[in-house]
Write an enzyme that holds these catalytic residues in place. Structure first.
Site, PDB file in Angstrom:
ATOM      1  N   HIS A 269     -20.354  23.512 -60.440  1.00 20.39           N
ATOM      2  CA  HIS A 269     -21.501  24.264 -60.994  1.00 20.39           C
ATOM      3  C   HIS A 269     -20.996  25.384 -61.908  1.00 20.39           C
ATOM      4  O   HIS A 269     -21.520  25.599 -63.005  1.00 20.39           O
ATOM      5  CB  HIS A 269     -22.342  24.846 -59.843  1.00 20.39           C
ATOM      6  CG  HIS A 269     -23.504  25.684 -60.275  1.00 20.39           C
ATOM      7  ND1 HIS A 269     -24.814  25.289 -60.153  1.00 20.39           N
ATOM      8  CD2 HIS A 269     -23.553  26.923 -60.844  1.00 20.39           C
ATOM      9  CE1 HIS A 269     -25.613  26.236 -60.624  1.00 20.39           C
ATOM     10  NE2 HIS A 269     -24.878  27.241 -61.041  1.00 20.39           N
ATOM     11  N   GLU A 270     -19.933  26.076 -61.459  1.00 18.82           N
ATOM     12  CA  GLU A 270     -19.391  27.196 -62.258  1.00 18.82           C
ATOM     13  C   GLU A 270     -18.660  26.702 -63.493  1.00 18.82           C
ATOM     14  O   GLU A 270     -18.817  27.256 -64.581  1.00 18.82           O
ATOM     15  CB  GLU A 270     -18.447  28.053 -61.409  1.00 18.82           C
ATOM     16  CG  GLU A 270     -19.056  28.621 -60.148  1.00 18.82           C
ATOM     17  CD  GLU A 270     -20.416  29.250 -60.364  1.00 18.82           C
ATOM     18  OE1 GLU A 270     -21.254  29.153 -59.445  1.00 18.82           O
ATOM     19  OE2 GLU A 270     -20.684  29.817 -61.442  1.00 18.82           O
TER      20      GLU A 270
HETATM   21  O1  LIG Z   1     -23.500  30.035 -61.328  1.00 18.46           O
HETATM   22  C1  LIG Z   1     -23.682  30.562 -60.218  1.00 18.46           C
HETATM   23  N1  LIG Z   1     -24.904  30.726 -59.716  1.00 18.46           N
HETATM   24  O2  LIG Z   1     -25.941  30.437 -60.496  1.00 18.46           O
HETATM   25  C2  LIG Z   1     -25.142  31.082 -58.341  1.00 18.46           C
HETATM   26  C3  LIG Z   1     -25.455  29.838 -57.520  1.00 18.46           C
HETATM   27  C4  LIG Z   1     -24.250  28.903 -57.444  1.00 18.46           C
HETATM   28  C5  LIG Z   1     -24.457  27.737 -56.448  1.00 18.46           C
HETATM   29  C6  LIG Z   1     -25.630  26.803 -56.810  1.00 18.46           C
HETATM   30  C7  LIG Z   1     -25.245  25.457 -56.218  1.00 18.46           C
HETATM   31  C8  LIG Z   1     -23.759  25.475 -55.992  1.00 18.46           C
HETATM   32  C9  LIG Z   1     -23.235  26.833 -56.432  1.00 18.46           C
HETATM   33  C10 LIG Z   1     -25.856  30.313 -56.139  1.00 18.46           C
HETATM   34  O3  LIG Z   1     -25.021  30.758 -55.385  1.00 18.46           O
HETATM   35  N2  LIG Z   1     -27.164  30.271 -55.783  1.00 18.46           N
HETATM   36  N3  LIG Z   1     -28.092  29.789 -56.652  1.00 18.46           N
HETATM   37  C11 LIG Z   1     -29.446  30.318 -56.495  1.00 18.46           C
HETATM   38  C12 LIG Z   1     -29.876  30.224 -55.061  1.00 18.46           C
HETATM   39  C13 LIG Z   1     -28.947  30.974 -54.204  1.00 18.46           C
HETATM   40  C14 LIG Z   1     -27.501  30.584 -54.410  1.00 18.46           C
HETATM   41  C15 LIG Z   1     -27.084  29.407 -53.534  1.00 18.46           C
HETATM   42  O4  LIG Z   1     -27.191  28.295 -53.977  1.00 18.46           O
HETATM   43  N4  LIG Z   1     -26.539  29.703 -52.361  1.00 18.46           N
HETATM   44  C16 LIG Z   1     -26.088  28.783 -51.417  1.00 18.46           C
HETATM   45  C17 LIG Z   1     -26.102  27.396 -51.623  1.00 18.46           C
HETATM   46  C18 LIG Z   1     -25.626  26.573 -50.604  1.00 18.46           C
HETATM   47  C19 LIG Z   1     -25.177  27.131 -49.441  1.00 18.46           C
HETATM   48  C20 LIG Z   1     -25.192  28.518 -49.299  1.00 18.46           C
HETATM   49  N5  LIG Z   1     -25.662  29.331 -50.286  1.00 18.46           N
HETATM   50 NI    NI Z   2     -25.416  29.064 -62.016  1.00 18.15          NI
END
Ligand SMILES: O=CN(O)C[C@@H](CC1CCCC1)C(=O)N1NCCC[C@H]1C(=O)Nc1ccccn1
Ligand code: NI
Length: 183
Positions: free
Chosen positions: A153-154
């Site tokens: 994703h990153e």
């Molecule tokens: O580019 C970086 N970003 O956009 C932050 C994203 C990155 C994740 C999205 C999917 C894989 C990496 C992020 O962390 N979120 N996205 C928004 C909702 C909260 C949070 C999240 O998915 N949390 C999570 C997911 C699974 C298990 C535990 N926690």
């Molecule tokens: Ni993102």
């Protein structure tokens, strides 16, 4: 410290730009940015701090999400063994990957996307990643599960790709061939 106001949202052109390789040795500015990105993730996962500063929780953050078009991102998450994975990856690459795919059964979100976009996001189930640490050491890491999904994703962000670019338009929940669901 990085706050939500520093995180650019979809529609901002920088999210669609391929970020530039980082030159070594890192400038003080780049070192501070790397530390700030990791600090954001740690802060956002602490309920008190997140509440106090109105932070959306994140397990990953790419530099272009704070409008810096450089090839670096931070990850701060636990793998399925409960091992903490916390680092900043500089000039990251996927050097090999499984044929098998995986996907988060609940779909993905993004700190730069202020809406729900339903659908499965196909990711490689296992990857071998290479990147440099802030002090220029090359790291090679085999990842699977959530760490592998987050790394991809990153890395997509650094290439101007958003998670929903991968969602099947006709049927967002179409089964993904050769895949193992995660979560
Ligand atoms: O580019 C970086 N970003 O956009 C932050 C994203 C990155 C994740 C999205 C999917 C894989 C990496 C992020 O962390 N979120 N996205 C928004 C909702 C909260 C949070 C999240 O998915 N949390 C999570 C997911 C699974 C298990 C535990 N926690
Ligand atoms: Ni993102």
């Amino acid at each position: 410290m990085i706050l939500m106001d520093n995180i650019i949202r979809e529609g901002h052109p920088t999210l669609r730009v391929k970020a530039e390789e980082v030159k070594f040795p890192l400038t003080e500015e780049d070192k501070n940015l790397a530390a700030d990105m990791l600090e954001y993730l740690i802060n956002s996962q602490d309920p008190e701090t997140a509440e106090k500063y109105g932070l959306r929780p994140g397990i990953g953050l790419a530099a272009n999400q704070v409008n810096v078009s450089k090839r670096m991102f931070a990850l701060h998450l636990e793998d399925e063994k409960g091992e903490l994975l916390s680092f900043v990856a500089i000039n990251p690459k996927i050097v090999s990957h499984s044929v098998e795919k995986t996907y988060l059964t609940g779909g993905e979100g993004c700190l730069s996307v202020d809406r729900q976009v339903p659908g499965y996001v196909p990711r490689y189930a296992r990857i071998t990643a290479k990147f440099f640490t802030v002090d220029g050491k090359e790291q090679k890491m085999r990842l699977k599960g959530l760490p592998a999904i987050a790394f991809q994703h990153e890395l997509d962000h650094l290439n101007g790709i958003m998670f929903y670019d991968h969602i099947n338009e006709e049927n967002p929940f179409a089964s993904i061939p050769d895949s193992i669901p995660f979560g």
